[in-house]
Design a protein around this motif. Structure first.
Motif, PDB file in Angstrom:
ATOM      1  N   VAL A  90      -7.378   1.425   0.853  1.00 53.87           N
ATOM      2  CA  VAL A  90      -6.945   1.346   2.248  1.00 53.87           C
ATOM      3  C   VAL A  90      -8.135   1.609   3.187  1.00 53.87           C
ATOM      4  CG1 VAL A  90      -6.294   3.769   2.569  1.00 53.87           C
ATOM      5  CG2 VAL A  90      -4.992   1.990   3.752  1.00 53.87           C
ATOM      6  N   ASP A  91      -8.150   0.963   4.340  1.00 53.37           N
ATOM      7  CA  ASP A  91      -9.214   1.191   5.320  1.00 53.37           C
ATOM      8  C   ASP A  91      -9.077   2.613   5.871  1.00 53.37           C
ATOM      9  OD1 ASP A  91     -10.804   1.404   7.560  1.00 53.37           O
ATOM     10  OD2 ASP A  91     -10.264  -0.537   8.399  1.00 53.37           O
ATOM     11  N   LYS A  92     -10.077   3.461   5.601  1.00 57.74           N
ATOM     12  CA  LYS A  92      -9.983   4.875   5.977  1.00 57.74           C
ATOM     13  C   LYS A  92     -10.905   5.244   7.142  1.00 57.74           C
ATOM     14  CE  LYS A  92      -8.482   6.467   1.459  1.00 57.74           C
ATOM     15  NZ  LYS A  92      -8.880   5.203   0.754  1.00 57.74           N
ATOM     16  N   THR A  93     -11.321   4.238   7.907  1.00 57.94           N
ATOM     17  CA  THR A  93     -12.216   4.515   9.044  1.00 57.94           C
ATOM     18  C   THR A  93     -11.720   5.697   9.874  1.00 57.94           C
ATOM     19  OG1 THR A  93     -12.524   2.118   9.150  1.00 57.94           O
ATOM     20  CG2 THR A  93     -13.433   3.420  10.979  1.00 57.94           C
ATOM     21  N   MET A  94     -10.446   5.713  10.176  1.00 61.35           N
ATOM     22  CA  MET A  94      -9.886   6.756  11.025  1.00 61.35           C
ATOM     23  C   MET A  94      -9.469   7.986  10.224  1.00 61.35           C
ATOM     24  SD  MET A  94      -9.956   5.327  14.019  1.00 61.35           S
ATOM     25  CE  MET A  94      -8.890   6.387  14.979  1.00 61.35           C
ATOM     26  N   TYR A  95      -9.370   7.825   8.887  1.00 59.97           N
ATOM     27  CA  TYR A  95      -8.789   8.886   8.057  1.00 59.97           C
ATOM     28  C   TYR A  95      -9.793   9.824   7.414  1.00 59.97           C
ATOM     29  CZ  TYR A  95      -4.266   6.647   8.415  1.00 59.97           C
ATOM     30  OH  TYR A  95      -3.099   6.147   8.907  1.00 59.97           O
TER      31      TYR A  95
ATOM     32  N   ARG B  84      -4.861  -2.533   4.692  1.00 61.90           N
ATOM     33  CA  ARG B  84      -3.941  -1.622   4.010  1.00 61.90           C
ATOM     34  C   ARG B  84      -4.292  -1.434   2.533  1.00 61.90           C
ATOM     35  NH1 ARG B  84      -1.945  -4.048   8.163  1.00 61.90           N
ATOM     36  NH2 ARG B  84      -0.464  -3.046   9.583  1.00 61.90           N
ATOM     37  N   GLY B  85      -5.336  -2.116   2.071  1.00 58.37           N
ATOM     38  CA  GLY B  85      -5.765  -1.957   0.676  1.00 58.37           C
ATOM     39  C   GLY B  85      -4.754  -2.448  -0.344  1.00 58.37           C
ATOM     40  N   LEU B  86      -4.001  -3.494  -0.001  1.00 57.60           N
ATOM     41  CA  LEU B  86      -2.876  -3.911  -0.835  1.00 57.60           C
ATOM     42  C   LEU B  86      -3.173  -5.065  -1.782  1.00 57.60           C
ATOM     43  CD1 LEU B  86       0.083  -3.795   1.740  1.00 57.60           C
ATOM     44  CD2 LEU B  86      -0.542  -2.107   0.021  1.00 57.60           C
ATOM     45  N   SER B  87      -4.432  -5.595  -1.773  1.00 53.15           N
ATOM     46  CA  SER B  87      -4.623  -6.859  -2.506  1.00 53.15           C
ATOM     47  C   SER B  87      -4.298  -6.748  -3.996  1.00 53.15           C
ATOM     48  CB  SER B  87      -6.029  -7.412  -2.267  1.00 53.15           C
ATOM     49  OG  SER B  87      -6.969  -6.411  -2.521  1.00 53.15           O
ATOM     50  N   ASN B  88      -4.465  -5.564  -4.591  1.00 52.06           N
ATOM     51  CA  ASN B  88      -4.133  -5.422  -6.011  1.00 52.06           C
ATOM     52  C   ASN B  88      -2.649  -5.191  -6.266  1.00 52.06           C
ATOM     53  OD1 ASN B  88      -6.800  -5.705  -6.754  1.00 52.06           O
ATOM     54  ND2 ASN B  88      -7.215  -3.508  -6.472  1.00 52.06           N
ATOM     55  N   PHE B  89      -1.877  -5.028  -5.210  1.00 52.16           N
ATOM     56  CA  PHE B  89      -0.464  -4.665  -5.402  1.00 52.16           C
ATOM     57  C   PHE B  89       0.490  -5.821  -5.143  1.00 52.16           C
ATOM     58  CE2 PHE B  89      -2.692  -0.751  -4.246  1.00 52.16           C
ATOM     59  CZ  PHE B  89      -2.361   0.037  -5.337  1.00 52.16           C
ATOM     60  N   ILE B  90      -0.082  -6.988  -4.761  1.00 51.07           N
ATOM     61  CA  ILE B  90       0.819  -8.085  -4.416  1.00 51.07           C
ATOM     62  C   ILE B  90       0.771  -9.198  -5.457  1.00 51.07           C
ATOM     63  CG2 ILE B  90       0.664  -7.600  -1.950  1.00 51.07           C
ATOM     64  CD1 ILE B  90      -1.230  -9.985  -1.731  1.00 51.07           C
ATOM     65  N   SER B  91       1.832  -9.965  -5.497  1.00 52.49           N
ATOM     66  CA  SER B  91       1.961 -11.055  -6.460  1.00 52.49           C
ATOM     67  C   SER B  91       0.927 -12.141  -6.184  1.00 52.49           C
ATOM     68  CB  SER B  91       3.369 -11.630  -6.363  1.00 52.49           C
ATOM     69  OG  SER B  91       3.411 -12.905  -6.948  1.00 52.49           O
TER      70      SER B  91
ATOM     71  N   ALA C 271       5.355  -7.491   0.666  1.00 52.18           N
ATOM     72  CA  ALA C 271       4.696  -8.297  -0.359  1.00 52.18           C
ATOM     73  C   ALA C 271       4.409  -7.506  -1.640  1.00 52.18           C
ATOM     74  CB  ALA C 271       3.391  -8.872   0.193  1.00 52.18           C
ATOM     75  N   ASN C 272       4.591  -6.192  -1.581  1.00 57.69           N
ATOM     76  CA  ASN C 272       4.380  -5.329  -2.746  1.00 57.69           C
ATOM     77  C   ASN C 272       5.205  -5.850  -3.939  1.00 57.69           C
ATOM     78  OD1 ASN C 272       4.247  -3.183  -4.582  1.00 57.69           O
ATOM     79  ND2 ASN C 272       4.161  -1.655  -2.945  1.00 57.69           N
ATOM     80  N   LYS C 273       4.552  -5.918  -5.111  1.00 60.08           N
ATOM     81  CA  LYS C 273       5.232  -6.421  -6.319  1.00 60.08           C
ATOM     82  C   LYS C 273       6.556  -5.719  -6.573  1.00 60.08           C
ATOM     83  CE  LYS C 273       1.187  -7.825  -8.958  1.00 60.08           C
ATOM     84  NZ  LYS C 273       0.077  -7.147  -9.647  1.00 60.08           N
TER      85      LYS C 273
ATOM     86  N   ASP D  90      -3.443   6.989 -10.495  1.00 57.27           N
ATOM     87  CA  ASP D  90      -4.704   6.235 -10.539  1.00 57.27           C
ATOM     88  C   ASP D  90      -4.945   5.395  -9.289  1.00 57.27           C
ATOM     89  OD1 ASP D  90      -5.249   7.273 -12.970  1.00 57.27           O
ATOM     90  OD2 ASP D  90      -4.530   5.536 -14.109  1.00 57.27           O
ATOM     91  N   ASP D  91      -3.874   5.073  -8.587  1.00 60.65           N
ATOM     92  CA  ASP D  91      -4.029   4.268  -7.370  1.00 60.65           C
ATOM     93  C   ASP D  91      -4.510   5.103  -6.190  1.00 60.65           C
ATOM     94  OD1 ASP D  91      -3.060   1.907  -8.615  1.00 60.65           O
ATOM     95  OD2 ASP D  91      -1.013   2.648  -8.390  1.00 60.65           O
ATOM     96  N   LEU D  92      -4.432   6.431  -6.326  1.00 52.86           N
ATOM     97  CA  LEU D  92      -4.710   7.311  -5.190  1.00 52.86           C
ATOM     98  C   LEU D  92      -6.108   7.904  -5.225  1.00 52.86           C
ATOM     99  CD1 LEU D  92      -1.358   9.353  -4.977  1.00 52.86           C
ATOM    100  CD2 LEU D  92      -1.915   7.166  -3.904  1.00 52.86           C
ATOM    101  N   ILE D  93      -6.580   8.342  -4.067  1.00 53.71           N
ATOM    102  CA  ILE D  93      -7.858   9.043  -4.007  1.00 53.71           C
ATOM    103  C   ILE D  93      -7.693  10.438  -4.625  1.00 53.71           C
ATOM    104  CG2 ILE D  93      -8.652   7.814  -1.949  1.00 53.71           C
ATOM    105  CD1 ILE D  93      -7.801  10.272  -0.297  1.00 53.71           C
TER     106      ILE D  93
END
Lengths: 143, 99, 114, 143, 99, 114
Positions: F53-58, B68-75, B41-43, F87-90
């Motif tokens: 991203v969900d980092k509970t385990m990370y 996965r923290g993807l909500s800002n990366f999808i269309s 789904a990534n743009k 900018d997207d990364l930690i």
């Protein structure tokens, strides 16, 4: 057992109220992967819960490594979704679970699976998947 | 419109999306992405962009997108669905193509 | 209900290194008691039907499927992509154009991937 | 046990004959997959056998699903390479096998693995992989 | 020539071969294919053909090629090795890049 | 012997749906007692280090690795391919050009993929 009781209830309901029954359908689920390596078993539990909560019936066939999802004594670890607990919950809600017999045998895990007192969980052969396909309205496969 | 068809895609195999894109326009096709298939789904994914341009409906499992923290990366054109909506979608469609 | 269901068993993984295609054929055999499943072969699964592949686990299922007159259909596009031709394959399978494969999948009630 | 005895033998041999020792080396192997779903465990057994037959030492770390390769009671099925038997053979030949403890716990398979009487097989933590990397000459990973 | 490097490729991820192709020519690089990675040895695979043209050494596990019936489909330039030769190769190389 | 070994832990799989990247970081932590492993991140594994991203385990492992001054290096090419930027990364990771990533892998004694 519970699963088949529910089935009887649905059948009676169908005869009684016709249309309403349409919203109570039967979902078949097939999956192949064991717990903790891939997400499949967690997805199976969550979608089963959603279907059961909506009043649908759920019948699951565990094929290949998926039989290991029903192993007893899976230790709870924080941050990791416990698959055994998930299956116990959906079994309590009436899900039917069939485990590929040959897959258990070859892996040596035949004797360590959840028992009938947890719900309608049984060893089965591939013909039982045919039966699930025949007796359900939809079949989804979680890869 | 023909029948309602659901491409139920749970694996990271692009073949499912390719098959869905080649599916006859006579049918009402929905592509549902779950598990790591949500990365499609990534743009920046060309196949999915093309499918959206073809007016195929694409949905993705909200929980799997969020983890996965993807909500800002999808269309914006991709509809996020919860597990209850996924179950409805499954029963609404007459054909299920699992991949 | 069962008569109306068109079942496609979709083999897509290579024949060795995983048990997926052999389990797929085993499923075709099992399901054939109640349905007339069509086995469709795409991607690296086409290698399961080349002449020289080790078929210890496969031949029993392939023979059964042939004896009950069910089809094993190979996607020509997948063959082309891998530089394979009809001559490389065993006789028990049938090669179909990609469009026909798409139509068969589109007309299924359920497609089960292996 | 045997593995460490061999280690002592090699050490003595190194001191005694120098150059010849170079042909007896230590191979570390790491893998992640369980038996019967993927080929990894079969490859591990076959490469271990080849290394042991050439006089090398072998130390294996089973991570994630790989811990299930050492389960007891894997039923022999014709045409399928029996992984338990394979591991029993290399253990007899002196291979050292370490099983990720946490991976066993979470899968509920802690109590069903091959025991010490089969050879030098033990539960271990990730620091034991560090030890294997330190104490071997080469590490291969079978994906 | 620099050091001897072994790309030990057991997964169907093409990245290992790509990394090997980009590896400095100063080193003596061998690519070893095992398990389903032996399909990369197929003549119609572009990455491997390119690697052979670059004079990278490519070996493949004979048993895994034979089980899959691939011996007629691979280039003559690929050396088939048995398990004993694989062990020798592992100890001959100073660097092992597993993929 | 141990001082001479350069260990690269190579993360290549996406952060959820499998436990591979988190197990890779756990391995970096474990190995750091005896070595100075470098964690190299390529392909879909770069998604393990995006902000949301969900980092509970990370997080525990990432924090440990930062506290002992070991590097987590992100392949810029893998970011570019996925339309991602710095900018997207930690902040706990460092982006490296693809050639530098190649050099680090080439100079390792052993590369362990997850």
């Amino acid at each position: 057992m519970l699963g088949y009781d529910l089935y009887t209830v649905y059948e009676k309901r169908r005869l009684r109220i016709g249309v309403e029954y349409k919203q109570m359908a039967r979902l078949g689920i097939l999956f192949f992967d064991g717990p903790y390596q891939k997400q499949a078993s967690e997805t199976v539990v969550k979608l089963s819960n959603a279907a059961l909560d909506k009043g649908h019936e759920v019948r699951i066939f565990c094929y290949m490594d998926a039989v290991n999802a029903l192993l007893d004594n899976q230790k709870k670890i924080e941050g990791i979704f416990n698959i055994e607990e998930g299956f116990r919950e959906i079994l309590t809600k009436g899900a039917v679970v069939r485990l590929c017999n040959l897959c258990l045998l070859v892996r040596g895990t035949m004797k360590n699976c959840l028992k009938r007192e947890c719900g309608d969980v049984k060893r089965a052969g591939t013909p039982d998947l045919a039966k699930i396909i025949e007796e359900t309205d939809r079949l989804i496969v979680i890869c | 419109m023909g029948k309602k068809v659901l491409y139920f895609i749970t694996s990271e195999d692009i073949t499912g999306i390719e098959l869905a894109m080649e599916h006859s326009d006579d049918d009402d096709v929905t592509i549902l992405l779950l598990q790591n298939a949500v990365y499609f789904a990534n743009k920046s994914n060309k196949a999915v962009t093309q499918a959206l341009n073809q007016n195929k409906k694409i949905s993705a499992c909200k929980e799997h997108i969020d983890t996965r923290g993807l909500s800002n990366f999808i269309s914006d054109k991709i509809k996020l669905v919860d597990n209850s909506e996924i179950i409805d979608l499954i029963f609404e469609c007459e054909t299920i193509i699992n991949m | 209900m069962s008569e109306e269901k068109n079942i496609v068993i979709l083999l897509r993984q290579p024949p060795h290194g995983t048990l997926y295609p052999v389990e797929g054929l085993r499923m075709t055999v099992a399901v054939s008691a109640d349905f007339d499943p069509i086995t469709v072969v795409i991607n690296d699964a086409v290698f399961a039907f080349i002449k020289d592949v080790d078929k210890t686990m496969y031949s029993m299922h392939i023979e059964f499927i042939r004896n009950i007159d069910l089809d094993i259909l190979i996607d020509k596009k997948s063959l082309d992509d891998r530089g394979l031709t009809k001559d490389d394959l065993i006789d028990d399978v049938e090669i179909k154009e990609h469009q026909e494969i798409l139509d068969i999948i589109a007309n299924s009630t359920v497609t089960i991937p292996f």
